[in-house]
Motif scaffolding. Structure first.
Motif, PDB file in Angstrom:
ATOM      1  N   ASP A 133      52.726  25.896  45.210  1.00  0.00           N
ATOM      2  CA  ASP A 133      53.991  26.051  44.491  1.00  0.00           C
ATOM      3  C   ASP A 133      55.113  25.514  45.360  1.00  0.00           C
ATOM      4  N   ARG A 134      55.972  24.713  44.767  1.00  0.00           N
ATOM      5  CA  ARG A 134      57.171  24.203  45.437  1.00  0.00           C
ATOM      6  C   ARG A 134      56.860  23.274  46.610  1.00  0.00           C
ATOM      7  N   LEU A 135      55.946  22.349  46.426  1.00  0.00           N
ATOM      8  CA  LEU A 135      55.755  21.296  47.418  1.00  0.00           C
ATOM      9  C   LEU A 135      56.834  20.239  47.243  1.00  0.00           C
ATOM     10  N   ARG A 136      57.410  19.817  48.346  1.00  0.00           N
ATOM     11  CA  ARG A 136      58.437  18.784  48.295  1.00  0.00           C
ATOM     12  C   ARG A 136      57.809  17.414  48.520  1.00  0.00           C
ATOM     13  N   PRO A 137      58.374  16.402  47.895  1.00  0.00           N
ATOM     14  CA  PRO A 137      57.801  15.057  48.075  1.00  0.00           C
ATOM     15  C   PRO A 137      58.071  14.522  49.471  1.00  0.00           C
ATOM     16  N   THR A 162      52.343  15.231  51.368  1.00  0.00           N
ATOM     17  CA  THR A 162      52.693  14.961  49.964  1.00  0.00           C
ATOM     18  C   THR A 162      53.182  13.539  49.811  1.00  0.00           C
ATOM     19  N   GLU A 163      52.878  13.007  48.673  1.00  0.00           N
ATOM     20  CA  GLU A 163      53.285  11.631  48.402  1.00  0.00           C
ATOM     21  C   GLU A 163      54.782  11.554  48.164  1.00  0.00           C
ATOM     22  N   GLY A 164      55.378  10.431  48.495  1.00  0.00           N
ATOM     23  CA  GLY A 164      56.805  10.229  48.276  1.00  0.00           C
ATOM     24  C   GLY A 164      57.115   9.893  46.835  1.00  0.00           C
ATOM     25  N   ARG A 165      58.362   9.999  46.435  1.00  0.00           N
ATOM     26  CA  ARG A 165      58.786   9.696  45.074  1.00  0.00           C
ATOM     27  C   ARG A 165      59.478   8.340  45.032  1.00  0.00           C
ATOM     28  N   GLY A 166      59.328   7.703  43.886  1.00  0.00           N
ATOM     29  CA  GLY A 166      60.030   6.452  43.684  1.00  0.00           C
ATOM     30  C   GLY A 166      61.486   6.686  43.321  1.00  0.00           C
ATOM     31  N   THR A 167      62.194   5.605  43.131  1.00  0.00           N
ATOM     32  CA  THR A 167      63.625   5.691  42.815  1.00  0.00           C
ATOM     33  C   THR A 167      63.924   4.857  41.585  1.00  0.00           C
ATOM     34  N   VAL A 168      64.503   5.507  40.585  1.00  0.00           N
ATOM     35  CA  VAL A 168      65.014   4.813  39.406  1.00  0.00           C
ATOM     36  C   VAL A 168      66.515   4.612  39.597  1.00  0.00           C
ATOM     37  N   ALA A 169      66.969   3.405  39.397  1.00  0.00           N
ATOM     38  CA  ALA A 169      68.383   3.100  39.609  1.00  0.00           C
ATOM     39  C   ALA A 169      69.007   2.652  38.303  1.00  0.00           C
ATOM     40  N   VAL A 170      70.327   2.818  38.221  1.00  0.00           N
ATOM     41  CA  VAL A 170      71.085   2.415  37.043  1.00  0.00           C
ATOM     42  C   VAL A 170      72.393   1.794  37.500  1.00  0.00           C
ATOM     43  N   ASP A 171      72.768   0.702  36.855  1.00  0.00           N
ATOM     44  CA  ASP A 171      74.010   0.020  37.213  1.00  0.00           C
ATOM     45  C   ASP A 171      75.199   0.746  36.609  1.00  0.00           C
ATOM     46  N   PRO A 172      76.333   0.806  37.291  1.00  0.00           N
ATOM     47  CA  PRO A 172      77.536   1.457  36.746  1.00  0.00           C
ATOM     48  C   PRO A 172      78.081   0.697  35.553  1.00  0.00           C
ATOM     49  N   SER A 288      62.629  11.724  42.152  1.00  0.00           N
ATOM     50  CA  SER A 288      63.375  12.933  42.494  1.00  0.00           C
ATOM     51  C   SER A 288      64.490  13.135  41.485  1.00  0.00           C
ATOM     52  N   ASP A 289      64.745  14.398  41.160  1.00  0.00           N
ATOM     53  CA  ASP A 289      65.772  14.695  40.163  1.00  0.00           C
ATOM     54  C   ASP A 289      67.186  14.509  40.686  1.00  0.00           C
ATOM     55  N   ASP A 290      67.343  14.396  42.001  1.00  0.00           N
ATOM     56  CA  ASP A 290      68.699  14.314  42.554  1.00  0.00           C
ATOM     57  C   ASP A 290      68.951  13.004  43.285  1.00  0.00           C
ATOM     58  N   ALA A 291      68.217  11.928  42.886  1.00  0.00           N
ATOM     59  CA  ALA A 291      68.437  10.636  43.533  1.00  0.00           C
ATOM     60  C   ALA A 291      69.822  10.105  43.182  1.00  0.00           C
ATOM     61  N   ALA A 292      70.533   9.649  44.223  1.00  0.00           N
ATOM     62  CA  ALA A 292      71.904   9.186  44.014  1.00  0.00           C
ATOM     63  C   ALA A 292      71.946   7.912  43.179  1.00  0.00           C
TER      64      ALA A 292
END
Length: 787
Positions: A133-137, A162-172, A288-292
């Motif tokens: 429970d609650r493993l961090r990437p 634990t495996e790392g997470r990818g990053t989804v990006a969006v242009d402003p 990750s849910d909090d990727a900048a």
């Protein structure tokens, strides 16, 4: 144990001497303890290093870690044991993160716990899994797995990565500026592109959440900006980014997967003018849910379209211009009011004369038609308009047009009444085909008068229909005979007239009605016979034969079909047969009403609640499958309606109709209750009143009438071209100055519109003063004259 001591030589006689007691006591038996088994030698963990009992694993996020414990050799005297796991700690960060671990043996009904028993009594493999429970990437965790059996203990050091997470990006997208209309359901749209920044895709179940701005902008209104305000589209197909599971819309059930850059269009639902801000956060199962980089800041500025404030300015200018031009049109108001009273008196006379019942065949009177209701609405509206001199002043042309339309419709209704009474005098009585033909013509004429508008074209068509109806006025002339003959032929050729094949297809249980119909069909006159008949007596006989057959065929599936067939076989008159059917059906209506099968149902208009001066239709219908309400139209009963409505207290009105529909309008707002009673030959069947359900304030026959904004005051003023020029100059000055200073990126609040209105009203008042310099009338400028 082997015995100790020297061997002895054999004695004489070959017998060995018995050992002495001292020799026996010199060699005692010693009890030994078996060695304690070692768990490490008996069991092993697949994948663990035997030298240091360490195991390194890659732990996928959200999935259990599978392990196998191998029993190589059962530890002696220890057939049972237990596995126990303790929480894991992350490495390289302070404070360390704790991940709770539980053991699951793989059984479908087993529950994951921190410890679980195992069997060590035979060689084999024990499969189990660790659930975290609650493993961090992207983290490393360390913990220990213990195996115990009584006083035995062994453990393994386990390292999880634990495996790392990818990053989804969006242009402003920058600041979004929209221009909207108050009645638009969509404020605007914008596009954004999602792409894989870390090349760690594909990404599944791409989703978005909305985070409102922590502090409201000073220009923003009370915000109605939430995630539901936005909808996401791709190639004109709605995409489910905002909702999942049971809340997903049917058209957007598919999950969104990102394998390459995808461009989405966001439609912004209706927003009030103002400034709105917030943040869209995009995430997926592998991110990750909090990727900048997956955050899209939004700043939306909404303002009304430019011409709305211009309209307000023009209205303000006109208001300022005419604020000093109050002209009384008392003479014209009195004249129009007198004409409207005359029209109302004629309408009342029409309703009174049309409501007198008679014996025999009768067509529904004009007083219960939709056209008469429309006339009443117009007359009530005219009465309201002509009661105010100001209304007459500003709406003289409209009032005159309404008066002419009401006069034309009322004259047409009076012509229809006179023609109806003329043909109802008795020529058609006892002649079913004639009654039906006249009914069709009068129904067509009534439908013309029921239309929302009645003009010259409709009047010409009505005249043709009434001329055709007058053909049936007197049976002493040839036109009546010719029309009667054609009416009988039409019924004989109709689809409702059965042939032998139709009768043979009836259910065998309907023996009596089948037999009688076969006899009647044999007696039916054919077309050449009818065409050769010129005497009314002959045509009447053919008409009755056709009517008898059609009556029995219509009632073939009713419970009283046998009684009807018997009466017809006994030679009863046609009127008696109709009387029998009507009586039987009346008894069935009593049962249906008592069982709640008959209800009143209001037809909904464009609004959920009917409005004043709006035509409201209430039908007598049935909610019970199989009950044919249309069958009621074949019965000579009447429906007595009771209407409790505003305006002054609980005003009660009663009216009777030949049909199943009540057409009404209500000049005042308030609560209305409608009830109905079926009446026939002195008998009555009340229709039960529907009672409201818990939490319900209205029923189908009890409802609220609301005020109609379309019947408010709308003033119009006619002025000279010089006054138009002055108004234009004042309005132009107000537009240039007000738009240049007030129309900003968030314009649209009530205060801003009020400011513009006051600004323009002041400019209009100044223009009025300018106009008066060339006017020769009293203060306030030149007054319009009604002709």
């Amino acid at each position: 144990m082997a015995a100790t001591g020297a061997s002895q030589s054999p004695q004489a006689g070959g017998a060995s001497p018995a050992p002495s007691a001292s020799a026996a006591s010199a060699t005692p038996t010693v009890a030994t303890t078996p060695p304690k088994p070692v768990l490490k030698l008996s069991v092993t963990l697949v994948g663990a290093n035997d030298s240091n009992d360490a195991l390194s694993l890659a732990a996928p996020l959200g999935a259990p870690v599978s392990l196998i414990l191998v029993v190589k050799e059962p530890p002696a005297g220890h057939p049972r044991g237990g596995l126990r796991i303790f929480p894991f700690l992350s490495q390289g960060e302070q404070p360390a993160a704790i991940a709770t671990a539980k053991i699951h043996t793989g059984e479908s009904n087993a529950t994951a716990t921190e410890s679980t028993p195992v069997t060590l009594d035979k060689p084999g493999q024990i499969a189990f899994s660790l659930e975290f429970d609650r493993l961090r990437p992207g983290k490393t965790y360390k913990g220990q797995l213990f195996l115990t059996s009584a006083d035995l203990l062994h453990h393994w050091d386990i390292t999880l990565t634990t495996e790392g997470r990818g990053t989804v990006a969006v242009d402003p997208v920058g600041t979004l500026k929209f221009v909207t209309l108050p009645w638009k359901t969509e404020t605007g749209s914008f596009s954004f592109t999602l792409y894989d920044k870390s090349e760690g895709g594909p990404y599944h179940h791409v989703r978005v959440r909305f985070e409102p701005s922590p502090s409201a902008n000073s220009k923003a209104l009370t915000s109605n900006f939430v995630l539901d305000t936005l909808s996401f589209w791709e190639n004109d197909k709605r995409i489910d980014l905002a909702r999942r599971g049971a809340n997903a819309q049917r058209a957007t059930d598919e999950a969104v997967t990102l394998t390459k850059a995808r461009t989405f269009t966001t439609r912004v639902e209706s927003l009030s003018p103002g400034e709105y801000s917030g943040m869209l956060h995009f995430a997926a199962d592998e991110t990750s849910d909090d990727a900048a980089d997956a955050r899209l800041p939004l700043l939306i500025q909404v303002r009304d379209v430019w011409w709305l404030p211009v309209v307000v300015i023009l209205i303000g200018s006109v208001f300022g211009w005419f604020s000093s031009k109050y002209v009384v049109g008392a003479g014209k108001a009195r004249d129009l009011s007198r004409q409207v009273k005359e029209l109302r008196a004629r309408a009342d006379s029409l309703a009174h004369r049309s409501s007198i019942p008679r014996g025999g065949w009768e067509f529904p009177s004009e007083a219960v038609s939709l056209g008469f209701a429309r006339l009443g609405i117009t007359l009530n509206r005219l009465a309201k308009l002509t009661a105010s001199a100001v209304e007459v002043l500003f709406r003289a042309d409209e009032i005159e047009q309404l008066r002419q339309g009401a006069d034309l419709r009322l004259g047409a209704l009076e012509s229809l009444r006179d023609t109806r009474l003329l043909v109802q005098s008795g020529s058609a009585d006892g002649r079913p085909a004639a009654e039906l033909a006249i009914t069709h013509l009068l129904r067509s004429a009534t439908d013309l008068l029921d239309q929302p508008t009645f003009g010259a074209t409709e009047q010409a068509n009505l005249t043709k229909l009434l001329d055709a109806v007058k053909t049936w006025a007197d049976d002493r002339f040839a036109p009546f005979v010719d029309a009667y003959q054609q009416a009988i032929l039409a019924r004989r050729r109709g689809n409702d007239c059965p042939d032998q094949q139709d009768i043979d297809s009836l259910d065998e249980k309907l023996l009596l009605i089948r037999t009688q119909l076969k006899d009647l069909v044999k007696l039916l006159p054919d077309e050449p016979t009818i065409k050769g008949q010129t005497a009314l007596t002959d045509l009447g006989a053919s008409d009755k034969k056709v009517a008898r057959t059609l009556l029995l065929w219509r009632e073939r599936n009713q419970p009283w079909s046998d009684a009807l067939a018997g009466a017809d076989k006994a030679g009863e008159m046609l009127d008696k047969l109709f009387q029998l059917v009507d009586a039987k059906f009346w008894e069935a209506l009593k049962i249906a009403a008592n069982n709640g099968e008959l209800v009143l149902d209001r037809k909904f208009t464009s609004q959920e609640k009917p409005r004043t001066y709006e035509v409201v239709e209430i039908d007598l219908k049935s909610d019970t499958p199989g009950f044919e309400v249309q069958r009621l139209r074949d019965h000579p009963m009447r429906v007595r309606w009771r209407i409790e409505s505003p305006p002054r207290g609980a005003a009660v009105r009663t009216t009777e109709t030949d049909g199943l529909t009540l057409v009404q309008y209500f000049p005042s707002a308030g609560n209305v209750t409608v009830s109905a009673t079926l009446c026939w030959e002195g008998q009555k069947i009340p229709i039960p009143i529907e009672t409201p359900q818990p939490g319900q304030t209205e029923t189908r026959n009890s409802f609220e009438v609301v005020a109609n904004p379309e019947y408010g005051k709308r003033w119009r003023f006619i002025t000279e071209w010089t006054q138009y020029a002055a108004i234009a100059v004042a309005a132009l000055f107000a537009i240039v100055t007000a738009m240049g200073t007030q129309y900003d990126s968030t314009f649209g609040t009530m205060t801003q519109y009020l400011t513009m209105f006051v600004w323009a009203a002041g400019a209009g008042t100044g223009g009025n003063l300018f106009s008066q310099l060339g006017a020769s009338s009293a203060p306030g400028g030149a007054a319009a004259t009604l002709k």
